[in-house]
Design a protein around this motif. Structure first.
Motif, PDB file in Angstrom:
ATOM      1  N   ASN A   1       0.858  -1.193   0.000  1.00  0.00           N
ATOM      2  CA  ASN A   1       0.000   0.000   0.000  1.00  0.00           C
ATOM      3  C   ASN A   1       0.888   1.234   0.000  1.00  0.00           C
ATOM      4  N   VAL A   2       0.453   2.273  -0.733  1.00  0.00           N
ATOM      5  CA  VAL A   2       1.218   3.517  -0.811  1.00  0.00           C
ATOM      6  C   VAL A   2       0.269   4.695  -0.681  1.00  0.00           C
ATOM      7  N   ASN A   3       0.851   5.862  -0.448  1.00  0.00           N
ATOM      8  CA  ASN A   3       0.068   7.096  -0.398  1.00  0.00           C
ATOM      9  C   ASN A   3       0.034   7.717  -1.785  1.00  0.00           C
ATOM     10  N   LYS A   4      -1.155   8.050  -2.238  1.00  0.00           N
ATOM     11  CA  LYS A   4      -1.342   8.677  -3.556  1.00  0.00           C
ATOM     12  C   LYS A   4      -0.545   9.972  -3.636  1.00  0.00           C
ATOM     13  N   GLY A   5       0.086  10.208  -4.779  1.00  0.00           N
ATOM     14  CA  GLY A   5       0.832  11.437  -5.006  1.00  0.00           C
ATOM     15  C   GLY A   5       2.283  11.370  -4.586  1.00  0.00           C
ATOM     16  N   ASN A   6       2.698  10.272  -3.978  1.00  0.00           N
ATOM     17  CA  ASN A   6       4.089  10.144  -3.534  1.00  0.00           C
ATOM     18  C   ASN A   6       4.912   9.328  -4.523  1.00  0.00           C
ATOM     19  N   LYS A   7       6.204   9.643  -4.575  1.00  0.00           N
ATOM     20  CA  LYS A   7       7.144   8.904  -5.414  1.00  0.00           C
ATOM     21  C   LYS A   7       7.878   7.913  -4.513  1.00  0.00           C
ATOM     22  N   TYR A   8       7.962   6.673  -4.978  1.00  0.00           N
ATOM     23  CA  TYR A   8       8.611   5.617  -4.201  1.00  0.00           C
ATOM     24  C   TYR A   8       9.741   5.010  -5.015  1.00  0.00           C
ATOM     25  N   THR A   9      10.777   4.577  -4.323  1.00  0.00           N
ATOM     26  CA  THR A   9      11.859   3.810  -4.927  1.00  0.00           C
ATOM     27  C   THR A   9      11.784   2.423  -4.319  1.00  0.00           C
ATOM     28  N   PHE A  10      11.667   1.406  -5.175  1.00  0.00           N
ATOM     29  CA  PHE A  10      11.505   0.040  -4.682  1.00  0.00           C
ATOM     30  C   PHE A  10      12.137  -0.952  -5.645  1.00  0.00           C
ATOM     31  N   LYS A  11      12.216  -2.200  -5.212  1.00  0.00           N
ATOM     32  CA  LYS A  11      12.701  -3.312  -6.025  1.00  0.00           C
ATOM     33  C   LYS A  11      11.637  -4.392  -6.042  1.00  0.00           C
ATOM     34  N   VAL A  12      11.638  -5.162  -7.117  1.00  0.00           N
ATOM     35  CA  VAL A  12      10.755  -6.313  -7.231  1.00  0.00           C
ATOM     36  C   VAL A  12      11.621  -7.561  -7.182  1.00  0.00           C
ATOM     37  N   PHE A  13      11.304  -8.452  -6.252  1.00  0.00           N
ATOM     38  CA  PHE A  13      11.951  -9.759  -6.170  1.00  0.00           C
ATOM     39  C   PHE A  13      10.934 -10.808  -6.600  1.00  0.00           C
TER      40      PHE A  13
ATOM     41  N   LYS B   1      -5.663   0.893  -7.951  1.00  0.00           N
ATOM     42  CA  LYS B   1      -4.858  -0.332  -7.937  1.00  0.00           C
ATOM     43  C   LYS B   1      -3.829  -0.282  -9.060  1.00  0.00           C
ATOM     44  N   TYR B   2      -2.572  -0.521  -8.709  1.00  0.00           N
ATOM     45  CA  TYR B   2      -1.460  -0.607  -9.652  1.00  0.00           C
ATOM     46  C   TYR B   2      -1.041  -2.074  -9.704  1.00  0.00           C
ATOM     47  N   ALA B   3      -0.971  -2.631 -10.893  1.00  0.00           N
ATOM     48  CA  ALA B   3      -0.610  -4.045 -11.053  1.00  0.00           C
ATOM     49  C   ALA B   3       0.851  -4.167 -11.445  1.00  0.00           C
ATOM     50  N   VAL B   4       1.609  -4.933 -10.649  1.00  0.00           N
ATOM     51  CA  VAL B   4       2.984  -5.289 -11.001  1.00  0.00           C
ATOM     52  C   VAL B   4       2.899  -6.689 -11.584  1.00  0.00           C
ATOM     53  N   ARG B   5       3.314  -6.839 -12.845  1.00  0.00           N
ATOM     54  CA  ARG B   5       3.135  -8.106 -13.551  1.00  0.00           C
ATOM     55  C   ARG B   5       4.464  -8.692 -13.996  1.00  0.00           C
ATOM     56  N   PHE B   6       4.559 -10.011 -13.876  1.00  0.00           N
ATOM     57  CA  PHE B   6       5.751 -10.773 -14.266  1.00  0.00           C
ATOM     58  C   PHE B   6       5.393 -11.585 -15.510  1.00  0.00           C
TER      59      PHE B   6
ATOM     60  N   VAL C   1       2.492 -14.488 -16.041  1.00  0.00           N
ATOM     61  CA  VAL C   1       2.554 -15.639 -15.142  1.00  0.00           C
ATOM     62  C   VAL C   1       2.383 -15.265 -13.669  1.00  0.00           C
ATOM     63  N   SER C   2       2.368 -13.972 -13.352  1.00  0.00           N
ATOM     64  CA  SER C   2       2.134 -13.570 -11.965  1.00  0.00           C
ATOM     65  C   SER C   2       1.771 -12.090 -11.905  1.00  0.00           C
ATOM     66  N   GLU C   3       1.019 -11.743 -10.863  1.00  0.00           N
ATOM     67  CA  GLU C   3       0.615 -10.353 -10.679  1.00  0.00           C
ATOM     68  C   GLU C   3       0.521 -10.038  -9.193  1.00  0.00           C
ATOM     69  N   LYS C   4       1.005  -8.879  -8.824  1.00  0.00           N
ATOM     70  CA  LYS C   4       0.904  -8.360  -7.454  1.00  0.00           C
ATOM     71  C   LYS C   4       0.274  -6.979  -7.555  1.00  0.00           C
ATOM     72  N   VAL C   5      -0.611  -6.630  -6.636  1.00  0.00           N
ATOM     73  CA  VAL C   5      -1.318  -5.355  -6.686  1.00  0.00           C
ATOM     74  C   VAL C   5      -0.820  -4.442  -5.576  1.00  0.00           C
ATOM     75  N   ILE C   6      -0.557  -3.178  -5.965  1.00  0.00           N
ATOM     76  CA  ILE C   6      -0.222  -2.113  -5.018  1.00  0.00           C
ATOM     77  C   ILE C   6      -1.428  -1.186  -4.998  1.00  0.00           C
ATOM     78  N   THR C   7      -1.909  -0.856  -3.797  1.00  0.00           N
ATOM     79  CA  THR C   7      -3.057   0.034  -3.665  1.00  0.00           C
ATOM     80  C   THR C   7      -2.571   1.415  -3.237  1.00  0.00           C
ATOM     81  N   ALA C   8      -2.946   2.428  -4.015  1.00  0.00           N
ATOM     82  CA  ALA C   8      -2.613   3.830  -3.682  1.00  0.00           C
ATOM     83  C   ALA C   8      -3.879   4.498  -3.158  1.00  0.00           C
ATOM     84  N   GLN C   9      -3.760   5.080  -1.950  1.00  0.00           N
ATOM     85  CA  GLN C   9      -4.919   5.745  -1.334  1.00  0.00           C
ATOM     86  C   GLN C   9      -4.607   7.193  -1.049  1.00  0.00           C
TER      87      GLN C   9
END
Length: 187
Positions: free
Chosen positions: A94-106, A161-166, A179-187
């Motif tokens: 989950n993230v806050n809407k309007g913010n920029k994030y730096t992250f990695k996907v494993f 909802k933001y979908a991270v897809r593999f 083959v896979s999907e993870k959802v990030i929710t921005a509120q």
């Protein structure tokens, strides 16, 4: 003469109508509902057997489908792909809407029973716009491997909802297969 034309037209329409009724009873559409969503034209029932559209289901079930025309054979490959999203050393979803994030996907991949030629990780905003996070073209012939992206800087400027897809490709000329999907929710 008019009577004859009318009789012929009536006969043709009767035959056509009877054929359509028979065809409808021979093969009936089947509604397929997956996780509460109805799939379009996903199946039919004929002679007491249900037939499902495998290519449509493959994407929904996040698997790879290969059709061998010569052998008239369908092969389905469903690897286990587990994705984790890390911001520094913290897992998040989950993230806050309007913010920029730096992250990695494993991604941990196991039970891969076919060779693949490439992998890709993308993020889709709530409107469906894709941003490719990372793509690697290298032949992988292991049944178990890890994949890690570099740092991703992404602005979650909309709520939703933001979908991270593999994705995977069997061959360089193939389309990407989800083959896979993870959802990030921005509120």
């Amino acid at each position: 003469m008019r009577f004859r034309r009318l009789l012929v037209l009536l006969l043709v329409m009767s035959l056509w109508g009877g054929t359509m009724i028979f065809a409808d009873s021979a093969a009936q559409k089947v509604r397929v509902i997956l996780n509460g969503t109805e799939l379009d034209d996903a199946g039919i029932m004929a002679e007491g057997k249900t037939y499902l559209a495998i290519r449509q289901l493959a994407n929904t079930l996040q698997s790879i489908v290969v059709w061998d025309e010569g052998a008239k054979k369908v092969s389905i490959f469903k690897p286990n792909v587990h994705m984790f999203l890390f911001q520094d050393s913290t897992i998040f979803g989950n993230v806050n809407k309007g913010n920029k994030y730096t992250f990695k996907v494993f991604a941990q991949v196991d039970s891969l029973t076919t060779d693949i030629s490439a992998v890709k990780v993308s993020i889709f905003d709530p409107g469906g716009t894709e941003k490719v996070i990372q793509s690697e073209n290298e032949k992988i012939s292991k049944d178990n491997f890890w994949f890690r992206t570099g740092d991703v800087k992404y602005n979650f400027d909309q709520a939703g909802k933001y979908a991270v897809r593999f994705y995977m490709k069997l061959n360089a000329s193939d389309d990407w297969k989800l083959v896979s999907e993870k959802v990030i929710t921005a509120q």
